[in-house]
Design a protein around this motif. Structure first.
Motif, PDB file in Angstrom:
ATOM      1  N   ASP A 181      -2.511   3.614  15.450  1.00 52.74           N
ATOM      2  CA  ASP A 181      -3.861   3.063  15.340  1.00 52.74           C
ATOM      3  C   ASP A 181      -4.257   3.080  13.872  1.00 52.74           C
ATOM      4  N   SER A 182      -4.866   1.996  13.416  1.00 54.48           N
ATOM      5  CA  SER A 182      -5.056   1.829  11.980  1.00 54.48           C
ATOM      6  C   SER A 182      -6.132   0.788  11.710  1.00 54.48           C
ATOM      7  N   SER A 183      -6.811   0.936  10.576  1.00 58.36           N
ATOM      8  CA  SER A 183      -7.744  -0.100  10.124  1.00 58.36           C
ATOM      9  C   SER A 183      -7.017  -1.238   9.437  1.00 58.36           C
ATOM     10  N   GLY A 184      -5.719  -1.086   9.175  1.00 59.71           N
ATOM     11  CA  GLY A 184      -4.980  -2.192   8.583  1.00 59.71           C
ATOM     12  C   GLY A 184      -3.710  -1.813   7.855  1.00 59.71           C
ATOM     13  N   ASN A 185      -3.819  -1.068   6.743  1.00 59.01           N
ATOM     14  CA  ASN A 185      -2.659  -0.820   5.899  1.00 59.01           C
ATOM     15  C   ASN A 185      -1.571  -0.005   6.596  1.00 59.01           C
ATOM     16  N   SER A 204       0.831  -1.201   0.000  1.00 58.98           N
ATOM     17  CA  SER A 204       0.000   0.000   0.000  1.00 58.98           C
ATOM     18  C   SER A 204       0.868   1.254   0.000  1.00 58.98           C
ATOM     19  N   PHE A 205       0.222   2.385  -0.326  1.00 62.41           N
ATOM     20  CA  PHE A 205       0.924   3.673  -0.350  1.00 62.41           C
ATOM     21  C   PHE A 205       1.411   4.081   1.031  1.00 62.41           C
ATOM     22  N   LYS A 206       0.893   3.449   2.087  1.00 63.18           N
ATOM     23  CA  LYS A 206       1.277   3.838   3.442  1.00 63.18           C
ATOM     24  C   LYS A 206       2.767   3.620   3.699  1.00 63.18           C
TER      25      LYS A 206
END
Length: 396
Positions: free
Chosen positions: A145-149, A121-123
């Protein structure tokens, strides 16, 4: 201007004007930015996949360094020894329609393939600069904290840096993303409740900075170092187009990590004299959770079918930290934000996969938004458009 040797750059609050060495937000509650973001002198560089000293062109930069080829534009990593990198950046910029079959041939745009980044991902752009900042500061433990990527990216780059990490995630986070966090040696902490509840739990874990359990907040929404990384998408788009900016860029829009990164990047390039114009920026939000659309166009535009777009889970942010900045960027560039329904997202995802772009569902909101913008006449047939495809379908 580079920071003094061995001294990370200071941060400044754009709301109250306070300057600090480092903290996750200003005492007044506003986000912080770098006090002296670099604006290089001279002409735009030429990227070469070779030793720049041996290149037959002037002002060459080594493309093999990925996004760090743009070091003169970055407010972190002045000492190359501090850089935490996996070769991220300089992702392909391709003709969306070349060789496409069926009804996919109407994108009339270039796709920036962010999903081929090291963690998919771009992250990764923000993770490399954020963990570089952490290393500059001597940080020993980070939380995010993150939803995933973003969590997978921070965990991976923390492992690369040898820094402990914990990632706070929603209780229903996808198993594939949790595996990526665990395999990097980070601790996933699952939190029940809303996305805001996840952030609250993460902030509570920061500590006071004086005890052994204190952590540094490697937030993709708050940390200015993360936006230094996402700004490189603008540098690459311009460089890959021989330093000509497109007419428009369309990105997914949740916290605005990529959207604002692109805005800052193009603005910095304009200030350096490397591009003439900043493109119009359009953000694609998930219908039903589209606060920017709601603020600009009202409740009906934000929730056109009365249903949440549940498949675009990567941008379901009800209260973006940098809401004011997002609206300012839209106004400044003559852009807009649109809400994309679940049905439109799924149709676009099918088109992407059929054309060979194996992305995750959230990615599909941006090309779906482009389709809507063309229908409305906001993007003209002759406009030159770039759409970043932000995450890999292998994470589904």
């Amino acid at each position: 201007m580079a920071a003094a040797p061995g001294r990370p750059r200071a941060l400044r609050c754009l709301d109250c004007g306070a300057t600090v060495g480092d903290r996750w937000r200003c005492a007044c509650g506003a986000p912080l930015e770098f006090a002296d973001p670099p604006i290089p002198d001279g002409d735009a560089p030429t990227l070469v996949a070779a030793d720049p000293d041996a290149a037959a062109v002037s002002n060459a930069r080594d493309a093999r360094n990925g996004l760090w080829a743009f070091e003169s534009l970055l407010a972190v990593g002045d000492d190359p020894a501090d850089r935490v990198t996996l070769g991220e950046g300089l992702t392909p910029l391709v003709d969306a329609d070349a060789g496409a079959a069926g009804d996919a041939d109407d994108w009339d745009a270039a796709f920036k393939l962010e999903y081929v980044s090291p963690t998919g991902s771009f992250k990764d752009r923000g993770a490399t600069t954020t963990l570089t900042r952490a290393r500059e500061l001597g940080v020993e433990r980070v939380v995010e904290d993150s939803s995933g990527n973003a969590g997978a990216a921070i965990a991976t780059y923390a492992a690369r840096a040898g820094i402990d990490a914990a990632v706070y995630v929603p209780a229903d986070a996808k198993a594939s993303k949790l595996r990526a966090i665990r395999r990097a040696g980070a601790e996933p902490v699952r939190i029940d409740g809303s996305r805001a509840d996840v952030t609250e739990a993460c902030v509570a874990a920061l500590g006071d900075g004086d005890d052994a359990d204190s952590a540094w907040y490697a937030s993709h929404a708050w940390n200015p170092a993360f936006f230094e990384g996402t700004a490189t998408v603008a540098y690459e788009i311009a460089a890959q187009r021989e330093w000509n900016a497109p007419d428009a860029v369309v990105t997914p829009l949740g916290h605005g990590t990529l959207f604002l990164g692109a805005y800052r990047g193009f603005r910095r390039l304009q200030r350096a004299g490397w591009i003439d114009e900043v493109p119009r920026l359009y953000g694609a939000q998930a219908a039903g959770i589209a606060p920017v659309v709601r603020a600009l166009h009202g409740a009906d535009a934000a929730d056109p079918e009365g249903q949440h777009n549940a498949v675009a889970d990567g941008i379901q942010i009800a209260e973006p930290v940098r809401m004011g900045e997002i609206r300012d960027a839209i106004a400044d560039t003559g852009g807009d934000a649109v809400a994309i329904t679940e049905a439109a997202t799924e149709r676009e995802l099918d088109r992407l996969h059929a054309a060979g772009f194996y992305t995750e569902p959230t990615c599909a909101v941006a090309p779906a938004a482009l389709r809507r913008l063309r229908e409305r006449g906001d993007v003209a047939p002759g406009d030159d458009v770039v759409v970043p495809l932000t995450g890999s379908g292998l994470k589904r």
